[in-house]
Design a protein around this motif. Sequence first.
Motif, PDB file in Angstrom:
ATOM      1  N   LEU A  90      19.284  68.862  54.220  1.00 11.44           N
ATOM      2  CA  LEU A  90      17.886  68.933  53.790  1.00 11.44           C
ATOM      3  C   LEU A  90      17.717  69.856  52.586  1.00 11.44           C
ATOM      4  O   LEU A  90      16.940  69.571  51.671  1.00 11.44           O
ATOM      5  CB  LEU A  90      17.004  69.398  54.944  1.00 11.44           C
ATOM      6  N   ARG A  91      18.481  70.976  52.573  1.00  9.11           N
ATOM      7  CA  ARG A  91      18.426  71.879  51.421  1.00  9.11           C
ATOM      8  C   ARG A  91      18.925  71.164  50.167  1.00  9.11           C
ATOM      9  O   ARG A  91      18.357  71.294  49.081  1.00  9.11           O
ATOM     10  CB  ARG A  91      19.253  73.136  51.687  1.00  9.11           C
ATOM     11  N   SER A  92      19.976  70.369  50.316  1.00 13.16           N
ATOM     12  CA  SER A  92      20.500  69.607  49.173  1.00 13.16           C
ATOM     13  C   SER A  92      19.482  68.588  48.673  1.00 13.16           C
ATOM     14  O   SER A  92      19.332  68.397  47.462  1.00 13.16           O
ATOM     15  CB  SER A  92      21.792  68.882  49.563  1.00 13.16           C
ATOM     16  N   LEU A  93      18.796  67.926  49.613  1.00 14.77           N
ATOM     17  CA  LEU A  93      17.751  66.978  49.208  1.00 14.77           C
ATOM     18  C   LEU A  93      16.629  67.700  48.468  1.00 14.77           C
ATOM     19  O   LEU A  93      16.137  67.217  47.439  1.00 14.77           O
ATOM     20  CB  LEU A  93      17.187  66.248  50.432  1.00 14.77           C
ATOM     21  N   LEU A  94      16.223  68.858  48.993  1.00 14.20           N
ATOM     22  CA  LEU A  94      15.179  69.647  48.343  1.00 14.20           C
ATOM     23  C   LEU A  94      15.634  70.064  46.944  1.00 14.20           C
ATOM     24  O   LEU A  94      14.869  69.961  45.980  1.00 14.20           O
ATOM     25  CB  LEU A  94      14.834  70.878  49.189  1.00 14.20           C
ATOM     26  N   GLN A  95      16.873  70.516  46.830  1.00 13.54           N
ATOM     27  CA  GLN A  95      17.398  70.928  45.528  1.00 13.54           C
ATOM     28  C   GLN A  95      17.389  69.752  44.556  1.00 13.54           C
ATOM     29  O   GLN A  95      16.988  69.911  43.393  1.00 13.54           O
ATOM     30  CB  GLN A  95      18.819  71.476  45.676  1.00 13.54           C
ATOM     31  N   ALA A  96      17.794  68.581  45.016  1.00 13.05           N
ATOM     32  CA  ALA A  96      17.801  67.408  44.137  1.00 13.05           C
ATOM     33  C   ALA A  96      16.383  67.082  43.673  1.00 13.05           C
ATOM     34  O   ALA A  96      16.163  66.754  42.496  1.00 13.05           O
ATOM     35  CB  ALA A  96      18.420  66.209  44.865  1.00 13.05           C
ATOM     36  N   GLN A  97      15.409  67.207  44.583  1.00 16.33           N
ATOM     37  CA  GLN A  97      14.018  66.939  44.211  1.00 16.33           C
ATOM     38  C   GLN A  97      13.510  67.978  43.209  1.00 16.33           C
ATOM     39  O   GLN A  97      12.831  67.630  42.234  1.00 16.33           O
ATOM     40  CB  GLN A  97      13.120  66.934  45.451  1.00 16.33           C
ATOM     41  N   VAL A  98      13.844  69.231  43.430  1.00 17.22           N
ATOM     42  CA  VAL A  98      13.411  70.297  42.518  1.00 17.22           C
ATOM     43  C   VAL A  98      14.026  70.084  41.137  1.00 17.22           C
ATOM     44  O   VAL A  98      13.336  70.198  40.109  1.00 17.22           O
ATOM     45  CB  VAL A  98      13.770  71.685  43.101  1.00 17.22           C
ATOM     46  N   LEU A  99      15.314  69.737  41.094  1.00 15.82           N
ATOM     47  CA  LEU A  99      15.965  69.508  39.800  1.00 15.82           C
ATOM     48  C   LEU A  99      15.375  68.278  39.104  1.00 15.82           C
ATOM     49  O   LEU A  99      15.199  68.287  37.877  1.00 15.82           O
ATOM     50  CB  LEU A  99      17.483  69.356  39.987  1.00 15.82           C
ATOM     51  N   GLU A 100      15.052  67.248  39.871  1.00 15.88           N
ATOM     52  CA  GLU A 100      14.428  66.056  39.287  1.00 15.88           C
ATOM     53  C   GLU A 100      13.058  66.409  38.706  1.00 15.88           C
ATOM     54  O   GLU A 100      12.714  65.990  37.595  1.00 15.88           O
ATOM     55  CB  GLU A 100      14.302  64.948  40.329  1.00 15.88           C
ATOM     56  N   GLN A 101      12.290  67.198  39.431  1.00 17.41           N
ATOM     57  CA  GLN A 101      10.975  67.609  38.922  1.00 17.41           C
ATOM     58  C   GLN A 101      11.117  68.475  37.670  1.00 17.41           C
ATOM     59  O   GLN A 101      10.304  68.371  36.747  1.00 17.41           O
ATOM     60  CB  GLN A 101      10.194  68.336  40.007  1.00 17.41           C
ATOM     61  N   ALA A 102      12.164  69.301  37.645  1.00 17.09           N
ATOM     62  CA  ALA A 102      12.404  70.127  36.452  1.00 17.09           C
ATOM     63  C   ALA A 102      12.729  69.225  35.258  1.00 17.09           C
ATOM     64  O   ALA A 102      12.243  69.466  34.140  1.00 17.09           O
ATOM     65  CB  ALA A 102      13.543  71.113  36.714  1.00 17.09           C
ATOM     66  N   ARG A 103      13.519  68.177  35.477  1.00 19.76           N
ATOM     67  CA  ARG A 103      13.832  67.243  34.375  1.00 19.76           C
ATOM     68  C   ARG A 103      12.564  66.525  33.890  1.00 19.76           C
ATOM     69  O   ARG A 103      12.411  66.269  32.703  1.00 19.76           O
ATOM     70  CB  ARG A 103      14.871  66.215  34.834  1.00 19.76           C
ATOM     71  N   GLU A 104      11.684  66.223  34.824  1.00 13.00           N
ATOM     72  CA  GLU A 104      10.442  65.514  34.473  1.00 13.00           C
ATOM     73  C   GLU A 104       9.507  66.372  33.620  1.00 13.00           C
ATOM     74  O   GLU A 104       8.644  65.841  32.924  1.00 13.00           O
ATOM     75  CB  GLU A 104       9.721  65.047  35.740  1.00 13.00           C
ATOM     76  N   LEU A 105       9.684  67.700  33.676  1.00 14.57           N
ATOM     77  CA  LEU A 105       8.822  68.570  32.858  1.00 14.57           C
ATOM     78  C   LEU A 105       8.953  68.264  31.367  1.00 14.57           C
ATOM     79  O   LEU A 105       8.010  68.493  30.606  1.00 14.57           O
ATOM     80  CB  LEU A 105       9.168  70.043  33.108  1.00 14.57           C
ATOM     81  N   ARG A 106      10.075  67.723  30.953  1.00 16.82           N
ATOM     82  CA  ARG A 106      10.268  67.404  29.532  1.00 16.82           C
ATOM     83  C   ARG A 106       9.303  66.308  29.086  1.00 16.82           C
ATOM     84  O   ARG A 106       8.993  66.205  27.902  1.00 16.82           O
ATOM     85  CB  ARG A 106      11.708  66.976  29.278  1.00 16.82           C
ATOM     86  N   ARG A 107       8.826  65.513  30.021  1.00 15.26           N
ATOM     87  CA  ARG A 107       7.883  64.438  29.696  1.00 15.26           C
ATOM     88  C   ARG A 107       6.424  64.913  29.798  1.00 15.26           C
ATOM     89  O   ARG A 107       5.516  64.190  29.414  1.00 15.26           O
ATOM     90  CB  ARG A 107       8.097  63.260  30.646  1.00 15.26           C
ATOM     91  N   ASP A 108       6.241  66.095  30.343  1.00 16.83           N
ATOM     92  CA  ASP A 108       4.889  66.633  30.535  1.00 16.83           C
ATOM     93  C   ASP A 108       4.286  66.986  29.170  1.00 16.83           C
ATOM     94  O   ASP A 108       4.973  67.552  28.309  1.00 16.83           O
ATOM     95  CB  ASP A 108       4.980  67.883  31.427  1.00 16.83           C
ATOM     96  N   PRO A 109       3.015  66.671  28.947  1.00 18.07           N
ATOM     97  CA  PRO A 109       2.396  66.992  27.650  1.00 18.07           C
ATOM     98  C   PRO A 109       2.351  68.501  27.385  1.00 18.07           C
ATOM     99  O   PRO A 109       2.228  68.931  26.230  1.00 18.07           O
ATOM    100  CB  PRO A 109       0.974  66.414  27.752  1.00 18.07           C
ATOM    101  N   ARG A 110       2.503  69.307  28.411  1.00 21.74           N
ATOM    102  CA  ARG A 110       2.493  70.766  28.228  1.00 21.74           C
ATOM    103  C   ARG A 110       3.884  71.313  27.916  1.00 21.74           C
ATOM    104  O   ARG A 110       4.050  72.515  27.746  1.00 21.74           O
ATOM    105  CB  ARG A 110       1.956  71.442  29.497  1.00 21.74           C
ATOM    106  N   TYR A 111       4.895  70.432  27.838  1.00 27.97           N
ATOM    107  CA  TYR A 111       6.265  70.901  27.616  1.00 27.97           C
ATOM    108  C   TYR A 111       6.398  71.743  26.343  1.00 27.97           C
ATOM    109  O   TYR A 111       7.064  72.784  26.376  1.00 27.97           O
ATOM    110  CB  TYR A 111       7.254  69.730  27.612  1.00 27.97           C
ATOM    111  N   PRO A 112       5.801  71.374  25.207  1.00 27.74           N
ATOM    112  CA  PRO A 112       5.932  72.233  24.015  1.00 27.74           C
ATOM    113  C   PRO A 112       5.422  73.652  24.262  1.00 27.74           C
ATOM    114  O   PRO A 112       6.033  74.623  23.804  1.00 27.74           O
ATOM    115  CB  PRO A 112       5.087  71.508  22.954  1.00 27.74           C
ATOM    116  N   GLN A 113       4.358  73.769  25.023  1.00 26.07           N
ATOM    117  CA  GLN A 113       3.825  75.102  25.347  1.00 26.07           C
ATOM    118  C   GLN A 113       4.822  75.851  26.248  1.00 26.07           C
ATOM    119  O   GLN A 113       5.064  77.054  26.049  1.00 26.07           O
ATOM    120  CB  GLN A 113       2.469  74.957  26.046  1.00 26.07           C
ATOM    121  N   ILE A 114       5.419  75.154  27.211  1.00 26.53           N
ATOM    122  CA  ILE A 114       6.429  75.760  28.095  1.00 26.53           C
ATOM    123  C   ILE A 114       7.612  76.230  27.261  1.00 26.53           C
ATOM    124  O   ILE A 114       8.134  77.338  27.450  1.00 26.53           O
ATOM    125  CB  ILE A 114       6.877  74.757  29.182  1.00 26.53           C
ATOM    126  N   LEU A 115       8.026  75.403  26.311  1.00 24.54           N
ATOM    127  CA  LEU A 115       9.158  75.735  25.440  1.00 24.54           C
ATOM    128  C   LEU A 115       8.863  76.982  24.614  1.00 24.54           C
ATOM    129  O   LEU A 115       9.727  77.864  24.490  1.00 24.54           O
ATOM    130  CB  LEU A 115       9.457  74.533  24.538  1.00 24.54           C
TER     131      LEU A 115
END
Length: 175
Positions: A90-115
């Motif tokens: 379950l921890r591995s599944l959670l980690q995979a989901q967290v990493l996937e969400q982190a990758r998705e941040l690059r598509r977020d319109p706020r990504y330039p501000q995060i950068l």
Amino acid sequence: MSRLLQGADAALAPVRQALAQDADTAAARTIAAARQQATDTMSRAQAEADGILAAARRDGAEAARAEAAASSARARRQARRTVLAEQEHLRSLLQAQVLEQARELRRDPRYPQILRRLTAEADRLLGPMASVTESYKGGVTGSAGSRRLDLSLPALALQAMDDHAGEVRRLWDDG
């Protein structure tokens, strides 16, 4: 062989009778002693057999308790391994989901501000002479001399998971 005198037979009759009576008495005493010895031997043998049986029962009960305890311990260890394996899964599944969400941040319109914020944080931590570049994983990495800083999105996501590991562990404890 000599013959007895006439009348000697009659004269010896009481002696013979006394000898026979003594022999019968001695035989009766011997038989009684043998019976008593047999009874004593049987009593000792029975007592020894009872002791052996009692010891065997004690040993058997003790062995059964020990085996039951060992079996119970094995079952607890196996159950614990199963729980830990499921928690890790379950921890591995959670980690995979967290990493996937982190990758998705690059598509977020706020990504330039995060950068911009991550670049500013790298400059603050490493100093104004730091070399800060955008990571191909998202986020930034920086260096200043021998110091390195990884503010990539996956590194930040894993750090956030580590920071909240206690909360994740409480999920197991509460369930």
